[in-house]
Design an enzyme around this catalytic site. Structure first.
Site, PDB file in Angstrom:
ATOM      1  N   GLU A 129       0.903  -0.959   0.161  1.00 28.69           N
ATOM      2  CA  GLU A 129       0.443   0.007   0.333  1.00 28.69           C
ATOM      3  C   GLU A 129       0.267   1.188   0.490  1.00 28.69           C
ATOM      4  OE1 GLU A 129      -3.441  -0.075   0.091  1.00 28.69           O
ATOM      5  OE2 GLU A 129      -3.618  -2.361  -0.798  1.00 28.69           O
ATOM      6  N   CYS A 163      -1.785   9.254   2.384  1.00 30.58           N
ATOM      7  CA  CYS A 163      -1.814   8.912   1.382  1.00 30.58           C
ATOM      8  C   CYS A 163      -3.145   8.714  -0.309  1.00 30.58           C
ATOM      9  CB  CYS A 163      -1.338   7.900   1.461  1.00 30.58           C
ATOM     10  SG  CYS A 163      -2.739   6.176   1.904  1.00 30.58           S
TER      11      CYS A 163
END
Ligand SMILES: *[C@@H]1O[C@H](CO)[C@@H](O)[C@H](O)[C@H]1NC(C)=O
Ligand SMILES: *[C@@H]1O[C@H](CO)[C@@H](O)[C@H](O)[C@H]1NC(C)=O
Ligand SMILES: *[C@@H]1O[C@H](CO)[C@@H](O)[C@H](O)[C@H]1NC(C)=O
Length: 385
Positions: A129, A163
């Site tokens: 990720e 993010c």
């Protein structure tokens, strides 16, 4: 979790076909510092649900959470199956030398490469990720205040250390002129006249990131904000204009409360700009014309897509979360977490008798038998019924 029945063809009509979801075994979960509780515990829950043992490595940068996790988790989880390892890059390197059955990493692409290289030594499967620069296209056909509210909310949330936050905005020079006062308005309404005193703004994680962000403030021209206070690790919610593609703020993921606006002349130019770069973790498009939103969706690629809003898709357990290309590999959240941490074992159990039925597949092959065999393999029982 149950065995999932699978359809058979005529050749395997008497057999039992199913998918068994079994644990991989020992999983390593490496968490980041920006959401240090959720981004370690949400994957942990998935790994436990799928039946794995776990070594959890929280980030050493979010010291408080690291300490709490190391103290608290062993009180609730069987210590012969679950362990928390604390420490920095050196400890992580040491951990990575060991063979795991699965590695789940959340963090930046630079460390992602180190993790993937270490996993490759043992051919260990990974979920990465990562992140990157998330574009946000704002069409002229928009109400500037609506867009500014949503943009300011999801850019400055957690002090920009998210993010999936919009990393930069692409819009026309005209839209930029209309967005600036609207953004100023949203920032003042959300965080007051002096955002440094707002109880709704966090701080930058550490001095290193503070210095990095402070440097970005000198790209282009500050249109809103720009203040910083090192003693407090504070950077004001900032908007930059007149930014060039070659500026540092357009080269690295911002990961802070700084929003550069770049002007483009058309939707085509915006899409070209997006497609010249790495595939982002998230991509956003704002327009009151749904065809514009669809065009951006159809002509680009990203891990996640938000039309006319921020990262609300993350709250839906029905949607898989993850990146594509340089922004990551693999998916999780909800059932997708269970799938990520499960080996989907393909099983076919044939009758131990009925050998007569198998004769068709053994040599010598007559052309008649070959034809029959091909037909039996390709025909699904359901198409015959
Ligand atoms: C963290 O996870 C919990 C449980 O899924 C969720 O309710 C919460 O909104 C999440 N928080 C963030 C900031 O993602
Ligand atoms: C902890 O896990 C081990 C290994 O699976 C098992 O033998 C033991 O019974 C478990 N302990 C508890 C309290 O569940
Ligand atoms: C779309 O138009 C309506 C009506 O003018 C307006 O209320 C709304 O805020 C607009 N939405 C966006 C995303 O600009």
């Amino acid at each position: 979790m149950k065995d999932e029945p699978a359809s058979t063809n005529l050749l395997t009509k008497m057999d039992c076909a199913f998918i068994r979801k079994e644990p991989f075994g020992l999983v390593l979960i490496i968490g980041p510092w920006n959401y240090p509780v959720n981004l370690t515990l949400v994957p942990l829950v998935g790994a436990i649900a799928a039946g794995n043992c776990v070594i959890l490595k929280p980030s050493e940068k979010s010291k408080g959470t690291e300490k709490v996790l190391a103290e608290v988790l062993p009180q609730y989880l069987n210590q012969s199956c679950f362990a928390v390892v604390v420490g920095g890059p050196e400890e992580t390197q040491k951990l990575l030398e060991h063979k795991f059955d699965y590695i789940f990493f959340t963090g930046n692409p630079r460390v992602g490469k180190i993790v993937m290289a270490a996993a490759a030594k043992h051919l260990t499967p990974v979920t990465l990720e990562l992140g990157g620069k998330n574009p946000c296209y704002v069409d002229d056909n928009c109400d500037p205040q609506t867009v500014a509210n949503r943009l300011a909310w999801f850019r400055y949330f957690n002090m920009g250390q998210t993010c999936v936050a919009p990393d930069y905005v692409l819009c026309s020079p005209d839209m930029q002129e209309r967005l600036l006062p609207a953004l100023q308005n949203a920032i003042t309404r959300f965080y007051g006249d002096d955002p440094q005193n707002s109880p709704n703004l966090g701080r930058i994680i550490n001095q290193k990131h503070f210095k990095r962000l402070q440097e970005l403030l000198s790209c282009g021209r500050v249109a809103i904000g720009g203040q910083s206070d090192e003693s407090n690790l504070y950077i004001a919610p900032t908007v930059l204009v007149d930014v060039q593609e070659t500026d540092k703020v357009m080269q690295e993921e911002v990961f802070g409360p700084i929003l550069p606006l770049m002007t483009v002349r058309s939707l085509d130019e915006a899409i070209d700009f997006i497609n010249r770069r790495e595939k982002p973790l998230a991509l956003y498009a704002f327009s009151n014309n749904s065809q514009v939103v669809s065009q951006v969706l159809d002509r680009t690629s990203s891990g996640n897509f938000g039309g006319n809003d921020g990262f609300l898709y993350m709250t839906l357990l029905s949607l898989p979360f993850g990146g594509v290309g340089k922004s990551g590999t693999g998916r999780y959240h909800g059932k997708f977490s269970f799938n990520t941490f499960s080996n989907h074992r393909a099983c076919l159990i044939s009758p131990s008798g009925l050998e007569k039925l198998n004769e068709i597949r053994y040599p010598p092959y007559s052309s008649q038998a070959q034809k029959l065999l091909r037909w039996a393999m390709s025909s699904h029982s359901c198409t015959l019924l």
